[in-house]
Design a protein around this motif. Structure first.
Motif, PDB file in Angstrom:
ATOM      1  N   PRO A 282      -8.845 -30.586  -1.007  1.00  0.00           N
ATOM      2  CA  PRO A 282      -8.418 -29.476  -1.750  1.00  0.00           C
ATOM      3  C   PRO A 282      -7.685 -29.733  -3.166  1.00  0.00           C
ATOM      4  CG  PRO A 282      -7.506 -29.135   0.653  1.00  0.00           C
ATOM      5  CD  PRO A 282      -8.284 -30.729   0.148  1.00  0.00           C
ATOM      6  N   ALA A 283      -7.115 -30.563  -3.189  1.00  0.00           N
ATOM      7  CA  ALA A 283      -6.690 -30.917  -4.618  1.00  0.00           C
ATOM      8  C   ALA A 283      -7.685 -31.231  -5.645  1.00  0.00           C
ATOM      9  CB  ALA A 283      -5.683 -32.384  -4.527  1.00  0.00           C
ATOM     10  N   GLU A 284      -8.883 -31.626  -5.466  1.00  0.00           N
ATOM     11  CA  GLU A 284      -9.832 -31.860  -6.259  1.00  0.00           C
ATOM     12  C   GLU A 284     -10.431 -30.592  -6.459  1.00  0.00           C
ATOM     13  OE1 GLU A 284     -12.903 -34.782  -4.737  1.00  0.00           O
ATOM     14  OE2 GLU A 284     -11.071 -35.972  -4.180  1.00  0.00           O
ATOM     15  N   VAL A 285     -10.430 -29.728  -5.782  1.00  0.00           N
ATOM     16  CA  VAL A 285     -11.204 -28.284  -6.004  1.00  0.00           C
ATOM     17  C   VAL A 285     -10.395 -27.038  -6.673  1.00  0.00           C
ATOM     18  CG1 VAL A 285     -13.179 -28.962  -4.489  1.00  0.00           C
ATOM     19  CG2 VAL A 285     -11.470 -27.703  -3.628  1.00  0.00           C
ATOM     20  N   ASP A 286      -9.122 -27.330  -6.384  1.00  0.00           N
ATOM     21  CA  ASP A 286      -8.395 -26.257  -6.820  1.00  0.00           C
ATOM     22  C   ASP A 286      -8.277 -26.022  -8.242  1.00  0.00           C
ATOM     23  OD1 ASP A 286      -6.413 -24.229  -6.460  1.00  0.00           O
ATOM     24  OD2 ASP A 286      -4.794 -25.262  -6.357  1.00  0.00           O
ATOM     25  N   GLY A 287      -8.895 -24.914  -8.627  1.00  0.00           N
ATOM     26  CA  GLY A 287      -8.804 -24.330  -9.975  1.00  0.00           C
ATOM     27  C   GLY A 287     -10.087 -24.768 -10.831  1.00  0.00           C
ATOM     28  N   ALA A 288     -10.862 -25.661 -10.044  1.00  0.00           N
ATOM     29  CA  ALA A 288     -12.303 -25.967 -10.654  1.00  0.00           C
ATOM     30  C   ALA A 288     -13.113 -24.994 -10.515  1.00  0.00           C
ATOM     31  CB  ALA A 288     -12.572 -27.276  -9.874  1.00  0.00           C
TER      32      ALA A 288
ATOM     33  N   LEU B 216     -21.187 -19.056 -10.605  1.00  0.00           N
ATOM     34  CA  LEU B 216     -20.047 -20.090 -10.942  1.00  0.00           C
ATOM     35  C   LEU B 216     -18.911 -19.270 -10.855  1.00  0.00           C
ATOM     36  CD1 LEU B 216     -21.373 -22.114 -13.787  1.00  0.00           C
ATOM     37  CD2 LEU B 216     -21.154 -22.867 -11.490  1.00  0.00           C
ATOM     38  N   ALA B 217     -17.758 -20.044 -10.110  1.00  0.00           N
ATOM     39  CA  ALA B 217     -16.493 -19.054 -10.100  1.00  0.00           C
ATOM     40  C   ALA B 217     -15.444 -20.252  -9.975  1.00  0.00           C
ATOM     41  CB  ALA B 217     -16.537 -18.206  -8.886  1.00  0.00           C
ATOM     42  N   ARG B 218     -14.413 -19.655 -10.248  1.00  0.00           N
ATOM     43  CA  ARG B 218     -12.896 -20.747 -10.444  1.00  0.00           C
ATOM     44  C   ARG B 218     -12.288 -20.432  -9.007  1.00  0.00           C
ATOM     45  NH1 ARG B 218     -10.964 -23.467 -14.106  1.00  0.00           N
ATOM     46  NH2 ARG B 218     -12.053 -22.203 -15.790  1.00  0.00           N
ATOM     47  N   VAL B 219     -12.350 -21.616  -8.170  1.00  0.00           N
ATOM     48  CA  VAL B 219     -11.724 -21.976  -6.896  1.00  0.00           C
ATOM     49  C   VAL B 219     -10.129 -21.534  -6.815  1.00  0.00           C
ATOM     50  CG1 VAL B 219     -11.262 -23.352  -5.159  1.00  0.00           C
ATOM     51  CG2 VAL B 219     -13.383 -23.589  -6.033  1.00  0.00           C
ATOM     52  N   ALA B 220      -9.797 -20.731  -6.081  1.00  0.00           N
ATOM     53  CA  ALA B 220      -8.102 -20.252  -6.011  1.00  0.00           C
ATOM     54  C   ALA B 220      -7.940 -20.709  -4.434  1.00  0.00           C
ATOM     55  CB  ALA B 220      -8.089 -19.014  -6.383  1.00  0.00           C
ATOM     56  N   LEU B 221      -6.951 -21.623  -4.180  1.00  0.00           N
ATOM     57  CA  LEU B 221      -6.884 -21.943  -2.790  1.00  0.00           C
ATOM     58  C   LEU B 221      -5.614 -21.158  -2.261  1.00  0.00           C
ATOM     59  CD1 LEU B 221      -7.036 -26.094  -2.798  1.00  0.00           C
ATOM     60  CD2 LEU B 221      -8.830 -24.286  -1.982  1.00  0.00           C
ATOM     61  N   ASP B 222      -5.128 -20.455  -3.188  1.00  0.00           N
ATOM     62  CA  ASP B 222      -3.856 -19.698  -2.523  1.00  0.00           C
ATOM     63  C   ASP B 222      -4.451 -18.253  -2.037  1.00  0.00           C
ATOM     64  OD1 ASP B 222      -4.717 -18.869  -5.076  1.00  0.00           O
ATOM     65  OD2 ASP B 222      -2.908 -18.327  -5.929  1.00  0.00           O
ATOM     66  N   GLU B 223      -5.818 -18.020  -2.368  1.00  0.00           N
ATOM     67  CA  GLU B 223      -6.390 -16.909  -1.726  1.00  0.00           C
ATOM     68  C   GLU B 223      -7.247 -17.254  -0.830  1.00  0.00           C
ATOM     69  OE1 GLU B 223      -7.433 -12.732  -1.531  1.00  0.00           O
ATOM     70  OE2 GLU B 223      -6.044 -13.961  -2.768  1.00  0.00           O
ATOM     71  N   PRO B 224      -7.173 -16.605   0.570  1.00  0.00           N
ATOM     72  CA  PRO B 224      -7.713 -16.942   1.667  1.00  0.00           C
ATOM     73  C   PRO B 224      -9.300 -16.347   1.688  1.00  0.00           C
ATOM     74  CG  PRO B 224      -6.342 -15.047   2.279  1.00  0.00           C
ATOM     75  CD  PRO B 224      -5.944 -15.532   0.793  1.00  0.00           C
ATOM     76  N   TRP B 225      -9.961 -17.103   2.517  1.00  0.00           N
ATOM     77  CA  TRP B 225     -11.457 -16.471   2.609  1.00  0.00           C
ATOM     78  C   TRP B 225     -11.577 -16.391   4.185  1.00  0.00           C
ATOM     79  CZ3 TRP B 225     -14.729 -14.391  -0.090  1.00  0.00           C
ATOM     80  CH2 TRP B 225     -16.169 -13.905   0.395  1.00  0.00           C
ATOM     81  N   PRO B 226     -12.069 -15.215   4.310  1.00  0.00           N
ATOM     82  CA  PRO B 226     -12.519 -14.055   3.618  1.00  0.00           C
ATOM     83  C   PRO B 226     -11.481 -13.182   3.098  1.00  0.00           C
ATOM     84  CG  PRO B 226     -12.804 -13.253   5.939  1.00  0.00           C
ATOM     85  CD  PRO B 226     -12.497 -14.759   5.716  1.00  0.00           C
ATOM     86  N   SER B 227     -11.403 -12.735   1.717  1.00  0.00           N
ATOM     87  CA  SER B 227     -10.489 -12.235   0.732  1.00  0.00           C
ATOM     88  C   SER B 227     -10.005 -10.786   1.550  1.00  0.00           C
ATOM     89  CB  SER B 227     -10.878 -12.143  -0.606  1.00  0.00           C
ATOM     90  OG  SER B 227      -9.885 -11.483  -1.197  1.00  0.00           O
ATOM     91  N   SER B 228      -8.851 -10.392   1.366  1.00  0.00           N
ATOM     92  CA  SER B 228      -8.718  -9.174   1.988  1.00  0.00           C
ATOM     93  C   SER B 228      -8.813  -8.065   0.786  1.00  0.00           C
ATOM     94  CB  SER B 228      -7.049  -8.992   2.338  1.00  0.00           C
ATOM     95  OG  SER B 228      -6.311  -9.504   1.293  1.00  0.00           O
ATOM     96  N   SER B 229      -9.289  -8.392  -0.316  1.00  0.00           N
ATOM     97  CA  SER B 229      -9.495  -7.513  -1.259  1.00  0.00           C
ATOM     98  C   SER B 229     -10.896  -6.893  -1.216  1.00  0.00           C
ATOM     99  CB  SER B 229      -9.770  -8.465  -2.837  1.00  0.00           C
ATOM    100  OG  SER B 229     -10.143  -7.492  -3.800  1.00  0.00           O
ATOM    101  N   ARG B 230     -10.987  -5.636  -1.955  1.00  0.00           N
ATOM    102  CA  ARG B 230     -12.215  -5.038  -1.957  1.00  0.00           C
ATOM    103  C   ARG B 230     -13.270  -5.331  -2.627  1.00  0.00           C
ATOM    104  NH1 ARG B 230     -12.087   1.019  -2.884  1.00  0.00           N
ATOM    105  NH2 ARG B 230     -11.532   0.125  -5.157  1.00  0.00           N
ATOM    106  N   GLU B 231     -12.858  -6.466  -3.643  1.00  0.00           N
ATOM    107  CA  GLU B 231     -13.863  -6.854  -4.793  1.00  0.00           C
ATOM    108  C   GLU B 231     -14.396  -7.982  -4.155  1.00  0.00           C
ATOM    109  OE1 GLU B 231     -11.291  -6.891  -7.813  1.00  0.00           O
ATOM    110  OE2 GLU B 231     -11.606  -4.849  -8.439  1.00  0.00           O
TER     111      GLU B 231
END
Length: 108
Positions: free
Chosen positions: A64-70, A79-94
């Motif tokens: 996780p330390a290698e991919v956080d923010g990458a 291509l998207a920036r990894v955010a380990l503080d957000e769980p998957w699947p996200s609770s967001s509608r987007e």
């Protein structure tokens, strides 16, 4: 010429034909390999014109330390920036519909 080979009409050596074997395909003593479950991380893409920024799924193969923010390639190919503080699947509608389908998440 190797034993069991015969000559073709053009004079070239032809290899013997393959015949089905009488042994099982697995070698004796082979064990089934158990694979770990796939781990996904949430990643946020950028907004492009009328398209909103979406949450995507990234398959994690490193620490996780290698991919956080990458920036990583998501399941849908964005291509998207990894955010380990957000769980998957996200609770967001987007959330990207393709990523939820490929990750095997059933919509709520």
């Amino acid at each position: 010429m190797p034993p069991g080979c015969r000559l073709t009409r053009t004079g070239e050596a032809a290899a013997p034909r393959l015949a089905p074997g009488r042994r099982a395909a697995d070698l004796p003593g082979m064990a089934l390999t158990t694979f770990a479950t796939t781990t996904f991380a949430a990643a946020r893409s950028r907004a492009h014109g009328p398209t909103a920024a979406l949450w995507h799924a990234v398959e994690v193969h490193r620490l996780p330390a290698e991919v956080d923010g990458a920036c990583e390639l998501t399941l849908c190919g964005t291509l998207a920036r990894v955010a380990l503080d957000e769980p998957w699947p996200s609770s967001s509608r987007e959330v990207c519909g393709t990523c939820t389908t490929l990750a095997g998440v059933t919509p709520a």
